[in-house]
Design an enzyme around this catalytic site. Structure first.
Site, PDB file in Angstrom:
ATOM      1  N   ASP A   1       0.815  -1.215   0.000  1.00 58.80           N
ATOM      2  CA  ASP A   1       0.000   0.000   0.000  1.00 58.80           C
ATOM      3  C   ASP A   1       0.850   1.266   0.000  1.00 58.80           C
ATOM      4  O   ASP A   1       0.438   2.293  -0.549  1.00 58.80           O
ATOM      5  CB  ASP A   1      -0.924   0.005   1.214  1.00 58.80           C
ATOM      6  CG  ASP A   1      -2.183  -0.817   0.962  1.00 58.80           C
ATOM      7  OD1 ASP A   1      -2.129  -1.727   0.121  1.00 58.80           O
ATOM      8  OD2 ASP A   1      -3.213  -0.543   1.598  1.00 58.80           O
TER       9      ASP A   1
ATOM     10  N   CYS B   1       1.187  -8.187   4.548  1.00 58.58           N
ATOM     11  CA  CYS B   1       0.768  -6.794   4.389  1.00 58.58           C
ATOM     12  C   CYS B   1      -0.740  -6.635   4.254  1.00 58.58           C
ATOM     13  O   CYS B   1      -1.490  -7.592   4.282  1.00 58.58           O
ATOM     14  CB  CYS B   1       1.544  -6.144   3.254  1.00 58.58           C
ATOM     15  SG  CYS B   1       3.276  -5.863   3.738  1.00 58.58           S
ATOM     16  N   ASP B   2      -1.151  -5.379   4.049  1.00 58.24           N
ATOM     17  CA  ASP B   2      -2.491  -4.906   4.385  1.00 58.24           C
ATOM     18  C   ASP B   2      -3.651  -5.769   3.910  1.00 58.24           C
ATOM     19  O   ASP B   2      -4.523  -6.134   4.684  1.00 58.24           O
ATOM     20  CB  ASP B   2      -2.681  -3.492   3.840  1.00 58.24           C
ATOM     21  CG  ASP B   2      -1.816  -2.475   4.568  1.00 58.24           C
ATOM     22  OD1 ASP B   2      -0.849  -2.886   5.230  1.00 58.24           O
ATOM     23  OD2 ASP B   2      -2.098  -1.274   4.464  1.00 58.24           O
TER      24      ASP B   2
ATOM     25  N   CYS C   1       5.295  -2.480   7.946  1.00 60.27           N
ATOM     26  CA  CYS C   1       5.749  -1.191   8.504  1.00 60.27           C
ATOM     27  C   CYS C   1       5.554  -1.128  10.018  1.00 60.27           C
ATOM     28  O   CYS C   1       4.586  -1.655  10.563  1.00 60.27           O
ATOM     29  CB  CYS C   1       5.042  -0.046   7.808  1.00 60.27           C
ATOM     30  SG  CYS C   1       5.479   0.083   6.054  1.00 60.27           S
TER      31      CYS C   1
ATOM     32  N   SER D   1      -5.227   4.957   5.743  1.00 62.53           N
ATOM     33  CA  SER D   1      -4.183   4.031   6.152  1.00 62.53           C
ATOM     34  C   SER D   1      -4.228   3.862   7.658  1.00 62.53           C
ATOM     35  O   SER D   1      -4.675   4.741   8.394  1.00 62.53           O
ATOM     36  CB  SER D   1      -2.821   4.585   5.733  1.00 62.53           C
ATOM     37  OG  SER D   1      -1.781   3.936   6.424  1.00 62.53           O
TER      38      SER D   1
END
Length: 560
Positions: free
Chosen positions: A81, A122-123, A195, A474
């Site tokens: 993202d 991840c997302d 992250c 986000s």
């Protein structure tokens, strides 16, 4: 011979051709006779969170073999993202969740696996894999890639990706130089992993652990830690025990375990994207999880953590402070955790917490209940004339000045138009930046608005400007960022009728979001309303726009 799902694919006279193809893979007859475990590996060389997943896949396969199974690896896609942000690439991020779930279902059903181990990070990859897990209901374990460490950007000074996004606004505001920005850019993300803060990927990996479909430590052990490799080996061994005991995801994901996850969501101050993903996952498990349930739990579950972007701590700090187990143990004091829920360890939540000797090891990172940041959880659901079906805000990251505020609407038809206005200094204190036609259908793809929210914060307007959108944010967003406004503009929602200069009342404590325009005026505007025509040039997004449902429903596909 095990009485397994794969027997229909590999056993019997008429399955001789199938066995021939398994021999072509290099499998021995002994390996064929064992349970076949699909290892879903989302490794690639594009996404930093997925760069190292091959190492974990090897560990998972070693664990499966140690426990008497035969692992067979296949791939899944994943979108970064951060890299896709603030250009047309972000339109493809949320749709990837559905494609990931669908493609895994195709592989698992076509090849008759007995069990699955999912390796996302991840997302959209985490919820996509969890949706497939519920849909397939084969014995399964999820093992994520783990969080990135924060970057060192000066003596005793750490940063993450959100620091860079916000630094863009700071440079435009003149508070840092271009050289300082570039130095932070180089050092903020020091290596592999999702992250470093409590953004969407880490939120979902923590909630997978809370749900019981991932092992303790899944959400917080750093990507570069050897403990992450050991956890992956254990995941491979655990899935074989689940096969032997016939424990399946729908035995684990129940109304009670989902309530556990929502309570932990509120305590951690997770990403607002959990309000999209948890209903979609629950829906695949045959459970209804509406937006209002988040608010109901938020009223009871205190906010115990402020990790980046809401505070100065990172995922590695949460891990060192006792991790998700410590948070669950603390919430249990308020009877917010159901202790008898089954987990992939083969033990209940209560048994796991007892074995782990779960407790807070750093009360600065995980506040005890009597020192909670707030009595309410991190997310609030707002309703009102602007959002009849609801809107979402991460209240734990909102400045006190913006919790109850009347703002003047500055209306933009896309994220790009709003971003130009913010960076050009056209947004002033007291403004409410309204970005519409960015919902699941209208985008299409429901883009995240990290760039404009980070720019607002970086330019020093975080205490004076709100951002309101039918798009989403986000997990790295902070400030008065109100998203998922439903119905969206493309479905004729009230947000489509907002005009420049209208006033909007934000009242987060009372869960209200109202457009201060009379019913008569709104009806007049609606009668003259001409829907915005937008047709994506991309076939995959055109198909997505036809199938996707409201954000209030988790953005799942409509029933067909």
């Amino acid at each position: 011979m095990h009485d397994t799902n794969s027997q229909k694919m590999k056993c019997g006279l008429e399955k001789a051709p199938h066995r021939s193809l398994l021999y072509a893979l290099g499998l021995t007859r002994e390996e064929m006779d064992r349970p076949l475990v699909g290892v879903v590996n989302a490794a690639n060389e594009v996404v930093p969170g997925h760069l190292h997943l091959d190492t974990l896949a090897s560990a998972v396969k070693a664990g499966v073999r140690l426990a008497g199974g035969t692992p067979l690896e296949f791939p899944a896609i994943a979108v970064c993202d951060g890299i896709a942000m603030n250009h047309e690439g972000m339109r493809f991020s949320l749709p990837s969740r559905e494609f990931i779930a669908d493609s895994i279902e195709i592989m698992a059903r076509a090849h008759a696996f007995d069990a699955l181990v999912f390796i996302p990070n991840c997302d959209k990859c985490v919820p996509g894999m969890l949706m497939a897990m519920m849909r397939l209901n084969l014995p399964s374990v999820l093992i994520s890639g783990g969080p990135m460490l924060p970057g060192n950007v000066g003596p005793h000074k750490q940063a993450d990706l959100i620091s860079v996004f916000e630094a863009v606004g700071r440079m435009r505001a003149g508070t840092i130089s271009e050289d300082e920005l570039e130095e932070m850019t180089e050092h903020a993300c020091p290596g592999c992993g999702s992250c470093a803060g409590m953004f969407t990927a880490n939120s979902m990996n923590c909630l997978a652990e809370t749900l019981g479909v991932a092992l303790p430590g899944n959400g917080t052990i750093p990507a570069v830690d050897a403990a992450r490799v050991r956890l992956a080996k254990t995941a491979g061994m655990r899935v074989m025990d689940l096969v032997n005991k016939n424990i399946r995801p729908l035995d684990i994901v129940t109304k009670q375990s989902v309530a556990n996850a929502v309570a932990v969501d509120m305590a951690l101050g997770c990403s607002t994207n959990t309000v999209l993903h948890m209903p979609a996952i629950a829906g695949e498990a045959g459970l209804r999880l509406g937006m209002d349930i988040f608010d109901e739990v938020s009223r009871k579950a205190p906010n115990l953590c402020k990790l980046s972007p809401a505070g100065k701590y990172y995922m590695v700090d949460l891990n060192n402070a006792g991790g998700i187990a410590a948070v669950m143990q603390e919430l249990s004091k308020l009877d917010l955790i159901s202790m008898d829920c089954m987990t992939v360890t083969g033990k209940t939540v209560g048994e796991n917490l007892q074995l782990l000797k779960a407790k807070i090891r750093d009360p600065e990172v995980i506040h005890p209940i009597d020192q909670a940041y707030s009595r309410e959880g991190g997310i609030a659901i707002l309703h009102g004339s602007l959002a009849p079906d609801g809107a979402v805000v991460k209240q734990s990251a909102v400045a006190p000045e913006m919790m109850c505020r009347k703002v003047r609407a500055r209306v933009f038809e896309s994220e790009e138009d709003a971003m130009h206005a913010i960076l050009d200094g056209k947004i002033k204190p007291g403004d409410g930046v309204v970005i519409r036609y960015e919902g699941p259908k209208g985008g299409p793809g429901m883009r995240e608005m990290l760039s404009p929210t980070a720019a607002i914060t970086g330019m020093g307007l975080g205490k004076d400007v709100a951002l309101l959108t039918d798009g989403r944010f986000s997990g790295g967003t902070n400030g008065a960022a109100i998203g998922h406004i439903s119905p969206e503009a493309a479905d004729g929602g009230v947000i489509s009728l907002v005009e420049e200069g209208d006033f909007i009342q934000i009242d987060i404590p009372n869960r209200k979001l109202d457009l201060l325009v009379s019913a008569e005026e709104l009806e007049k505007r609606r009668s003259a309303f001409v829907p915005k025509e937008s047709k994506s040039p991309y076939p995959v997004l055109r198909r997505y726009a036809k199938l996707v449902s409201s954000a209030a429903n988790g953005g799942r596909y409509k029933e067909i």
